[in-house]
Scaffold this motif. Structure first.
Motif, short mmCIF file in Angstrom:
data_model
loop_
_atom_site.label_atom_id
_atom_site.label_comp_id
_atom_site.label_asym_id
_atom_site.label_seq_id
_atom_site.Cartn_x
_atom_site.Cartn_y
_atom_site.Cartn_z
N ILE A 25 27.42 24.91 53.77
CA ILE A 25 26.94 24.86 52.40
C ILE A 25 28.09 25.15 51.43
N ASP A 26 28.12 24.41 50.36
CA ASP A 26 29.10 24.60 49.29
C ASP A 26 29.17 26.09 48.93
N PRO A 27 30.33 26.71 49.06
CA PRO A 27 30.45 28.14 48.74
C PRO A 27 29.97 28.48 47.33
N GLU A 81 15.20 29.82 47.95
CA GLU A 81 14.40 28.85 47.20
C GLU A 81 15.30 27.93 46.37
N LYS A 82 16.27 28.50 45.69
CA LYS A 82 17.20 27.70 44.88
C LYS A 82 18.06 26.79 45.76
N LEU A 83 18.43 27.30 46.92
CA LEU A 83 19.29 26.54 47.82
C LEU A 83 18.56 25.31 48.35
N VAL A 100 18.46 17.88 46.27
CA VAL A 100 19.10 17.05 45.24
C VAL A 100 20.31 16.32 45.82
N ARG A 101 21.11 17.02 46.59
CA ARG A 101 22.30 16.40 47.17
C ARG A 101 21.94 15.35 48.23
#
Length: 475
Positions: free
Chosen positions: A122-124, A375-377, A383-384
């Motif tokens: 995951i993007d840091p 939840e945000k992740l 989206v990605r």
């Protein structure tokens, strides 16, 4: 494929396994230069295979100049093998490497790329870095002597207590802290289990495709692969039963939830059947669950281990991917019999995972902030995924949209040679995982894995455009 065809295909795989077995023993120094190999009859009896299988393997060794033949005497190790790994140490003291260690995925990921689609990380920037740094300070205030002591081999007891309660609450199963071991990531867990359960030429069931590092780990232990195709609907359960009955494998390594690399999820009905088959044929199931909480359309089915009452499932639950990858935390849940074996293997590997990492993870894991982060992740990853799929839609390439996880598994047109395509993409600073390294048979030459999780949205969009531009050259 009919039964006769399947038998022929099994035979082809088996003689190659015997070939690899002999190569490995030569590289480990068991058979030295000019030393005679066992007779065809002897090796066939030792490995439990047909003499014709050994004969074909020996002929292939001769063809590849790994061995030479003395008429009416037998096969001997060729001292002039050009592929032999020898490191010079002084003038008269060569050090022969014990084998060719391979990690195909790591080899790709080591190459720097602006558009990194080979990293299932995951993007840091999506991780709560400042919040975690505050927890680091808090942990050292709570445990001022933290750096001065080891963890136990099984892992920090306080963390194991918390994880056992978490598992009981979320998966409605009875667990105690003694049922859990902490390892330094899931890959260490896979390596420990392979050392415990695999002897040379042991049959191991493995998904096709699957996590490439697991293939390399099992191959290093000289396992004999029994591939099981995974589909968007799961497995062919009748075929799974046939393979368990025929080959009596030591275990079945599986990744049934947001599968890596395909993204597929095995349905609940099959999970219960798989546990029943494991009990019937005494085949351990190693369930690797690295992406369980990364779902987009609702939670996945309950893990296989929740159906297990006899101890035939070893469950690997990794939290590293989406909580704090640098902490490398994985929990193994296993029966007392397996746990006893893991104790010894873990003590030989590192005598306990770093205690600092476990304490930091423990206090963050119990925080309300973690649930908000997850939840945000999920939203950010969905989206990605959508951005990548939108950019790929005009290509006409084939894939099944994943309902969770970090990857797209794509079938390219036959006209695109994947090895050359990867080479050209690397020149354009684009990386991806070729499907062949995820295939225990190394035949998936048209598939690739693209991870949409590691770079930001703008980079993702441009990177996919660039990748498609390179692919268009083959149209």
């Amino acid at each position: 494929m009919n039964e006769k065809g399947m038998a022929a295909d099994d035979g082809k795989r088996l003689f190659k396994q015997v070939y690899d077995h002999v190569i490995h023993r030569i590289e480990h120094g068991e058979w030295k230069a000019h030393e005679k190999l066992p007779s065809i009859r002897q090796l066939a009896e030792e490995l439990g295979v047909h003499r014709l299988t050994v004969f074909r393997a020996y002929q292939m060794l001769k063809h590849n100049e790994k061995v030479y033949v003395k008429e009416k005497s037998g096969y001997y190790v060729n001292p002039n093998d050009p592929d032999r790994v020898v490191l010079e140490y002084g003038e008269d003291q060569p050090i022969v490497a014990s084998g060719k260690l391979i990690n195909s995925l790591s080899d790709i990921q080591r190459v720097s790329a602006a558009y990194q689609f080979s990293q299932a990380l995951i993007d840091p920037n999506l991780l709560p870095n400042l919040f975690l740094s505050d927890y680091v300070k808090k942990v050292f205030d709570l445990y001022p002597k933290l750096m001065g002591t080891y963890s136990t081999v099984q892992g920090d007891e306080e963390l194991r207590e918390v994880l056992s309660r978490y598992m009981m609450q979320n998966h409605h199963t009875q667990l105690q802290a003694s049922d859990i071991m902490i390892t330094t990531g899931a890959q260490q867990a896979i390596d420990l289990l392979s050392r415990i359960f695999i002897s040379p030429m042991d049959a191991v069931m493995i998904e096709r495709p699957t996590y490439s590092a697991a293939i390399d780990i099992f191959r290093q232990q000289r396992a004999r692969f029994i591939p099981v195709d995974i589909h968007h609907y799961g497995y062919d359960i009748a075929n799974v039963e046939r393979l368990m009955k025929q080959y009596k494998p030591r275990f079945f390594y599986m990744n049934p939830t947001f599968h890596n690399p395909t993204g597929y999820t095995v349905p609940s009905s099959q999970r219960k059947q798989l546990v029943e088959l494991a009990e019937r044929y005494r085949c351990l199931l190693i369930e690797d669950d690295a992406f369980h909480d990364m779902h987009f359309d609702g939670p996945p089915p309950q893990p296989l281990f929740t159906y297990d009452t006899e101890g035939w499932v070893v469950y690997l639950r990794s939290f590293s991917k989406y909580v704090a990858p640098g902490l490398r935390i994985c929990a193994i849940i296993a029966s007392p019999t397996v746990m006893k074996l893991l104790f010894t293997a873990k003590s030989l590997a590192d005598n306990g995972s770093p205690l600092v990492n476990q304490k930091i993870f423990l206090h963050y894991f119990q925080s309300e902030r973690l649930q908000q982060h997850i939840e945000k992740l999920r939203i950010a990853l969905q989206v990605r995924r959508d951005i990548m799929e939108k950019e790929l839609t005009p290509t006409g390439w084939n894939w099944v949209s994943p309902r969770g996880g970090l990857n797209l598994w794509i079938k390219l047109p036959e006209a695109i040679p994947v090895e050359q395509f990867l080479k050209e993409c690397m020149q354009q600073s684009i990386s991806f995982v070729p499907g062949i390294i995820c295939d225990p048979l190394r035949k998936m030459r048209s598939q690739i894995r693209l991870s949409y999780s590691f770079i930001n949205e703008k980079q993702l969009q441009q990177g996919v455009k660039n990748l498609v531009t390179v692919a268009d050259r083959y149209s």
